[in-house]
Scaffold this motif. Structure first.
Motif, short mmCIF file in Angstrom:
data_model
loop_
_atom_site.label_atom_id
_atom_site.label_comp_id
_atom_site.label_asym_id
_atom_site.label_seq_id
_atom_site.Cartn_x
_atom_site.Cartn_y
_atom_site.Cartn_z
N ALA A 36 7.91 8.93 -2.49
CA ALA A 36 7.20 7.71 -2.09
C ALA A 36 5.86 7.67 -2.82
N GLU A 76 6.06 5.62 5.33
CA GLU A 76 6.82 5.92 4.10
C GLU A 76 7.78 7.09 4.31
N PRO A 124 -4.67 6.84 -5.87
CA PRO A 124 -3.25 6.65 -5.57
C PRO A 124 -2.51 7.98 -5.77
N ILE A 156 1.80 5.94 -2.61
CA ILE A 156 0.84 5.42 -1.65
C ILE A 156 -0.48 5.11 -2.34
N ASP A 157 -1.05 3.95 -2.00
CA ASP A 157 -2.42 3.65 -2.41
C ASP A 157 -3.04 2.78 -1.33
N VAL A 158 -3.78 3.41 -0.42
CA VAL A 158 -4.42 2.64 0.66
C VAL A 158 -5.85 2.27 0.28
N ILE A 216 0.83 -1.21 0.00
CA ILE A 216 0.00 0.00 0.00
C ILE A 216 0.87 1.26 0.00
N GLY A 217 2.19 1.06 0.09
CA GLY A 217 3.10 2.19 0.05
C GLY A 217 4.49 1.70 -0.31
N CYS A 255 0.28 4.97 7.05
CA CYS A 255 1.07 4.70 5.85
C CYS A 255 1.99 5.90 5.54
N LEU A 256 1.47 7.10 5.64
CA LEU A 256 2.29 8.30 5.38
C LEU A 256 3.49 8.33 6.32
N LEU A 310 -4.30 5.77 6.35
CA LEU A 310 -3.54 6.70 5.51
C LEU A 310 -2.50 7.44 6.34
#
Ligand code: ZN
Length: 180
Positions: free
Chosen positions: A59, A132, A68, A61-63, A45-46, A128-129, A125
């Motif tokens: 980077a 990354e 994306p 990201i696609d959660v 997801i990242g 994930c941020l 999200l």
């Protein structure tokens, strides 16, 4: 687009500081596109540049809860609250651990077109941020684990690692095919 090899734990590039992108050129966009393709092939997801052997501060990201997107030269401008959640990493396959993170972050970055953007994120999200952006500063989720959990994660990794000679995780066309 082309599929990139994913570097796994043990490759020193995962511990290096990245360099801010001076201008979002076609070469940077190509890197972004290749990173997306690689991330999807690996079912992540990242993905951050050092994970594909690059030191641009980029980077992707696609959660799954919005379009994306790429973050270029991201900065966390606000972090608040705290929440624990399980994390894994494409560079440490099969290893997971609970990590305490800020529950909400506001991140400023450039997008794939080089335009400034701001993301106000919570939940997956936000996590994930932070994960990354850590990668872009040589930091990995296992760094947050307590002594005991970190030791058992590394013991598990010591076995897994044998599957990745030269610290390279080569994604097979079969993995790509199964994604589409
Ligand atoms: Zn990761």
């Amino acid at each position: 687009m082309s599929l990139l090899d994913v570097r796994v734990l043990g490759d020193p590039i995962l511990r290096q500081e990245t360099t801010p992108v001076a201008a979002v050129t076609d070469a940077v966009r190509r890197l972004v596109d290749d990173m997306f393709e690689t991330m999807y092939a690996a079912k992540g997801i990242g993905l951050a540049a050092p994970q594909v052997g690059r030191l641009e501060r980029v980077a992707v990201i696609d959660v799954g809860e919005r379009e994306p997107f790429a973050i270029i030269n991201p900065e966390v401008v606000l972090a608040e609250g705290s929440i624990k959640g399980e994390e894994g990493c494409l560079s440490i396959p099969e290893v997971y651990g609970d990590v305490e993170r800020a529950s909400r972050v506001v991140v400023r970055a450039l997008d794939r077109d080089g335009k400034p953007m701001e993301i106000d994120a919570t939940e997956i999200l936000s996590r994930c941020l932070q994960h990354e952006i850590d990668h872009l500063h040589g930091k990995l989720f296992i760094d947050y684990l307590g002594t005991f959990r970190r030791r058992s994660a590394l013991a598990k990794w010591a076995k897994e690692r044998e599957k990745y000679p030269g610290n390279m995780r080569k994604l097979s066309p079969a993995e790509v095919a199964s994604h589409h």
